[in-house]
Design an enzyme around this catalytic site. Structure first.
Site, mmCIF file in Angstrom:
data_model
loop_
_atom_site.group_PDB
_atom_site.id
_atom_site.type_symbol
_atom_site.label_atom_id
_atom_site.label_comp_id
_atom_site.label_asym_id
_atom_site.label_seq_id
_atom_site.Cartn_x
_atom_site.Cartn_y
_atom_site.Cartn_z
ATOM 1 N N LYS A 48 -76.094 -45.884 -37.431
ATOM 2 C CA LYS A 48 -75.233 -46.138 -36.268
ATOM 3 C C LYS A 48 -73.786 -45.764 -36.617
ATOM 4 O O LYS A 48 -73.062 -45.221 -35.788
ATOM 5 C CB LYS A 48 -75.299 -47.611 -35.840
ATOM 6 C CG LYS A 48 -76.610 -48.056 -35.230
ATOM 7 C CD LYS A 48 -76.888 -47.550 -33.828
ATOM 8 C CE LYS A 48 -76.115 -48.247 -32.736
ATOM 9 N NZ LYS A 48 -76.602 -47.848 -31.385
ATOM 10 N N TYR A 70 -80.174 -49.005 -40.438
ATOM 11 C CA TYR A 70 -79.708 -49.146 -39.055
ATOM 12 C C TYR A 70 -78.176 -49.050 -38.992
ATOM 13 O O TYR A 70 -77.621 -48.213 -38.264
ATOM 14 C CB TYR A 70 -80.213 -50.488 -38.504
ATOM 15 C CG TYR A 70 -79.620 -50.892 -37.177
ATOM 16 C CD1 TYR A 70 -79.863 -50.150 -36.020
ATOM 17 C CD2 TYR A 70 -78.825 -52.043 -37.063
ATOM 18 C CE1 TYR A 70 -79.323 -50.536 -34.792
ATOM 19 C CE2 TYR A 70 -78.289 -52.434 -35.842
ATOM 20 C CZ TYR A 70 -78.528 -51.675 -34.716
ATOM 21 O OH TYR A 70 -78.001 -52.049 -33.505
HETATM 22 N N1 LIG Z 1 -80.098 -56.321 -29.625
HETATM 23 C C1 LIG Z 1 -79.038 -56.610 -30.365
HETATM 24 O O1 LIG Z 1 -78.871 -57.717 -30.910
HETATM 25 C C2 LIG Z 1 -77.954 -55.567 -30.563
HETATM 26 C C3 LIG Z 1 -76.780 -55.934 -31.254
HETATM 27 C C4 LIG Z 1 -75.770 -54.986 -31.414
HETATM 28 C C5 LIG Z 1 -75.917 -53.710 -30.886
HETATM 29 N N2 LIG Z 1 -77.075 -53.378 -30.240
HETATM 30 C C6 LIG Z 1 -77.166 -52.003 -29.714
HETATM 31 O O2 LIG Z 1 -77.474 -52.111 -28.342
HETATM 32 C C7 LIG Z 1 -78.263 -50.998 -27.931
HETATM 33 C C8 LIG Z 1 -79.481 -51.503 -27.217
HETATM 34 O O3 LIG Z 1 -80.203 -52.363 -28.094
HETATM 35 P P1 LIG Z 1 -81.529 -53.102 -27.595
HETATM 36 O O4 LIG Z 1 -81.606 -54.400 -28.284
HETATM 37 O O5 LIG Z 1 -81.587 -53.010 -26.104
HETATM 38 O O6 LIG Z 1 -82.633 -52.139 -28.221
HETATM 39 P P2 LIG Z 1 -84.191 -52.084 -27.894
HETATM 40 O O7 LIG Z 1 -84.612 -53.236 -27.066
HETATM 41 O O8 LIG Z 1 -84.848 -51.809 -29.209
HETATM 42 O O9 LIG Z 1 -84.305 -50.775 -26.970
HETATM 43 C C9 LIG Z 1 -84.031 -49.497 -27.467
HETATM 44 C C10 LIG Z 1 -84.169 -48.517 -26.327
HETATM 45 O O10 LIG Z 1 -83.913 -47.205 -26.836
HETATM 46 C C11 LIG Z 1 -84.931 -46.331 -26.332
HETATM 47 N N3 LIG Z 1 -85.105 -45.192 -27.221
HETATM 48 C C12 LIG Z 1 -85.422 -45.187 -28.536
HETATM 49 N N4 LIG Z 1 -85.485 -43.920 -28.979
HETATM 50 C C13 LIG Z 1 -85.199 -43.109 -27.927
HETATM 51 C C14 LIG Z 1 -85.097 -41.702 -27.751
HETATM 52 N N5 LIG Z 1 -85.278 -40.838 -28.768
HETATM 53 N N6 LIG Z 1 -84.773 -41.223 -26.520
HETATM 54 C C15 LIG Z 1 -84.569 -42.064 -25.480
HETATM 55 N N7 LIG Z 1 -84.656 -43.406 -25.583
HETATM 56 C C16 LIG Z 1 -84.961 -43.910 -26.789
HETATM 57 C C17 LIG Z 1 -86.172 -47.215 -26.280
HETATM 58 O O11 LIG Z 1 -87.107 -46.605 -25.426
HETATM 59 P P3 LIG Z 1 -88.686 -46.877 -25.623
HETATM 60 O O12 LIG Z 1 -88.893 -48.284 -25.179
HETATM 61 O O13 LIG Z 1 -89.306 -45.871 -24.755
HETATM 62 O O14 LIG Z 1 -88.936 -46.679 -27.091
HETATM 63 C C18 LIG Z 1 -85.585 -48.500 -25.713
HETATM 64 O O15 LIG Z 1 -85.451 -48.375 -24.316
HETATM 65 C C19 LIG Z 1 -78.585 -50.206 -29.182
HETATM 66 O O16 LIG Z 1 -77.721 -49.101 -29.229
HETATM 67 C C20 LIG Z 1 -78.283 -51.174 -30.317
HETATM 68 O O17 LIG Z 1 -77.869 -50.500 -31.476
HETATM 69 C C21 LIG Z 1 -78.096 -54.262 -30.048
#
Ligand SMILES: NC(=O)c1ccc[n+]([C@@H]2O[C@H](COP(=O)([O-])OP(=O)(O)OC[C@H]3O[C@@H](n4cnc5c(N)ncnc54)[C@H](OP(=O)(O)O)[C@@H]3O)[C@@H](O)[C@H]2O)c1
Length: 455
Positions: free
Chosen positions: A208, A204
């Site tokens: 990224k 991951y």
């Molecule tokens: N959560 C954390 O603690 C955290 C911390 C630091 C950074 N981040 C960053 O924040 C961002 C959002 O994280 P999150 O926690 O919201 O992630 P998440 O809940 O896992 O959601 C990921 C999203 O990406 C979509 N997705 C995956 N593959 C795709 C594709 N090929 N085309 C279009 N959409 C796609 C998924 O859609 P589907 O549902 O349709 O699969 C889902 O809506 C990410 O970039 C992550 O790296 C998160």
């Protein structure tokens, strides 16, 4: 920064949000989201009453796109690009040890696809890319808000070569008629191997980081912001406190502990758990866009708490104990799960000894059970599962449970200062971790939210 607040900035703008069904993109009542049945949208429902549905249908248009494809998989006759003012690229695969082919396509090449798409948008004012603070390869010291490395800095790393490696491996597996499980396992371990080879902790973080590198390489003069959140926790205040969706590493610690699946963890009790509520991340995203719109630059913001209000792991663990001691989890048999005080074991040898002790205990139980023709009702499965959980946690979260780095947030602090100078008339979007009282937030917000939404 212009005297404009986040709400004004977003008024009458067309936003394209990738990953809108995910945890982060949903955490904002301004963004264009279509999972409107979720409890999170209750506040908007109350505000708009009977007109809620028509309000949402005017504001929100779901688009079936795929960021791993060129032009985001949209048909050539799709003209939405002509309308877009702002792109928030949040889509990602967020499992630490996901298959390399998926992570590379979505986290790395997906970032470039979104960038190239952004270049076709004539009205675009800003592209905001959501990354992660853990793209850094450090685990100690002060981690700057700069690109961790550019492609040319990493000897031997070439994204084209990584893509070919994945394609060749997949073709090879297909030729051999490999099962789906075999393909999955091979791709997972390939990602981990390549990440470790180039100095990253998991697939991951590695993919990224490569996504950021591609943005840097191809950005030209587009206005770009990279927001790097740390570990995202439940909502602090907006639209209401105590909501969470995604199972991140911190929530996982509460889940396995509260369910009685482990009570000892391989970790440094003084490790810094850099946690930040989801609404603060969303607010910083909005203000990062306001500050950088229409400026050809690439600005990086760390959005976390370690610099201003660090949270030590032992505090999280103590609050887990306080919470579950008073509110034990009721298991599937209707029995309360009694928890012991958790033990954080720093030494690898000590941790291994505790695991071996449990393995020996399990062996004895199995022998007794067999010899007594299963007369005693000894719960071997539970112990076996506990051993697996402890070992897996140690493997998957090791980096984070020994992390003592501090994420410098000077750029984010400048945003906060500029905002308060503008005197935003009560509309200030809070993203100041200084105001968090960790005991209160953990005990009355994040842990109960984890229990309510993720158990
Ligand atoms: N959560 C954390 O603690 C955290 C911390 C630091 C950074 N981040 C960053 O924040 C961002 C959002 O994280 P999150 O926690 O919201 O992630 P998440 O809940 O896992 O959601 C990921 C999203 O990406 C979509 N997705 C995956 N593959 C795709 C594709 N090929 N085309 C279009 N959409 C796609 C998924 O859609 P589907 O549902 O349709 O699969 C889902 O809506 C990410 O970039 C992550 O790296 C998160």
């Amino acid at each position: 920064m212009e005297a404009e607040n986040g709400v004004e900035f977003l008024c009458n703008k067309t936003l394209l949000v990738t990953g809108a069904t995910g945890f982060l993109a949903k955490g904002d009542d301004l963004s264009l989201i279509y999972i409107i049945a979720k409890e999170l949208f209750q506040v908007l429902r109350e505000v708009h009453g009977a007109k809620f549905d028509s309000f949402i249908s005017k504001k929100v248009a779901p688009i079936d796109g795929d960021t791993s494809l060129i032009n985001l998989g949209l048909n050539d006759d799709n003209e939405i690009y002509k309308e877009i003012d702002v792109i928030i690229h949040s889509a990602a695969v967020t499992k630490f040890q996901e298959r390399y082919n998926l992570s590379l396509e979505i986290n790395t090449l997906g970032a470039k696809n979104v960038l190239q798409y952004a270049k076709t948008c004539p009205k675009l004012q800003i592209l905001l890319h959501v990354s992660t603070a853990y793209v850094c390869r450090q685990k100690a010291g002060l981690i700057p808000e700069t690109l961790c490395k550019t492609l040319s800095d990493i000897v031997g790393l070439n994204i084209e070569v990584e893509k070919k490696l994945v394609d060749n491996k997949l073709n090879d597996l297909a030729r051999k008629g490999a099962s789906t499980k075999k393909i999955r396992d091979t791709m997972k371990s390939l990602g981990q191997k390549r990440a470790n080879m180039y100095g990253w902790v998991n697939t991951y973080a590695f993919t990224k980081a490569m996504g950021e590198m591609l943005i840097w390489e191809h950005k030209e003069d587009l206005p770009i912001v990279i927001v790097r959140p740390t570990m995202i926790g439940s909502t602090y205040k907006e639209p209401f406190p105590c909501w969470i969706e995604s199972v991140g590493s911190i929530s996982m610690l509460s889940i396995v502990y509260g369910k009685g699946l482990t009570h000892f963890t391989h970790a440094d009790s003084n490790a810094i758990i850099d946690m930040i509520p989801v609404d603060m991340v969303v607010n910083s995203i909005i203000m990062g866009m306001v500050a950088n719109a229409n400026k050809p630059c690439l600005t990086i913001y760390h959005v976390g708490s370690s610099m201003r209000n660090p949270l030590a792991l032992h505090k999280l663990v103590e609050n887990n104990y306080r919470y579950f001691n008073n509110n034990p989890w009721i298991d599937a048999q209707g029995m309360p799960v009694n928890i012991k005080k958790a033990l954080l074991v720093k030494g690898r040898l000590h941790f291994s000894m505790l695991l071996v002790r449990d393995i020996l205990k399990l062996m004895v139980l199995k022998i007794v059970d067999g010899a007594s023709c299963h007369k005693f009702n000894v719960n071997q499965e539970k112990l076996e599962f506990q051993i697996k959980v402890s070992a897996t946690m140690a493997m998957v979260f090791r980096h984070y449970l020994f992390f003592v780095g501090i994420f410098d947030d000077e750029n984010t602090e400048k945003l906060r200062r500029a905002m308060s100078k503008e005197g935003m008339d009560g509309k200030v979007l809070n993203f100041d971790p200084n105001c968090i009282n960790w005991d209160d937030y953990l005990l009355n917000n994040h842990i109960p939210a984890t229990v309510k939404y993720l158990f």
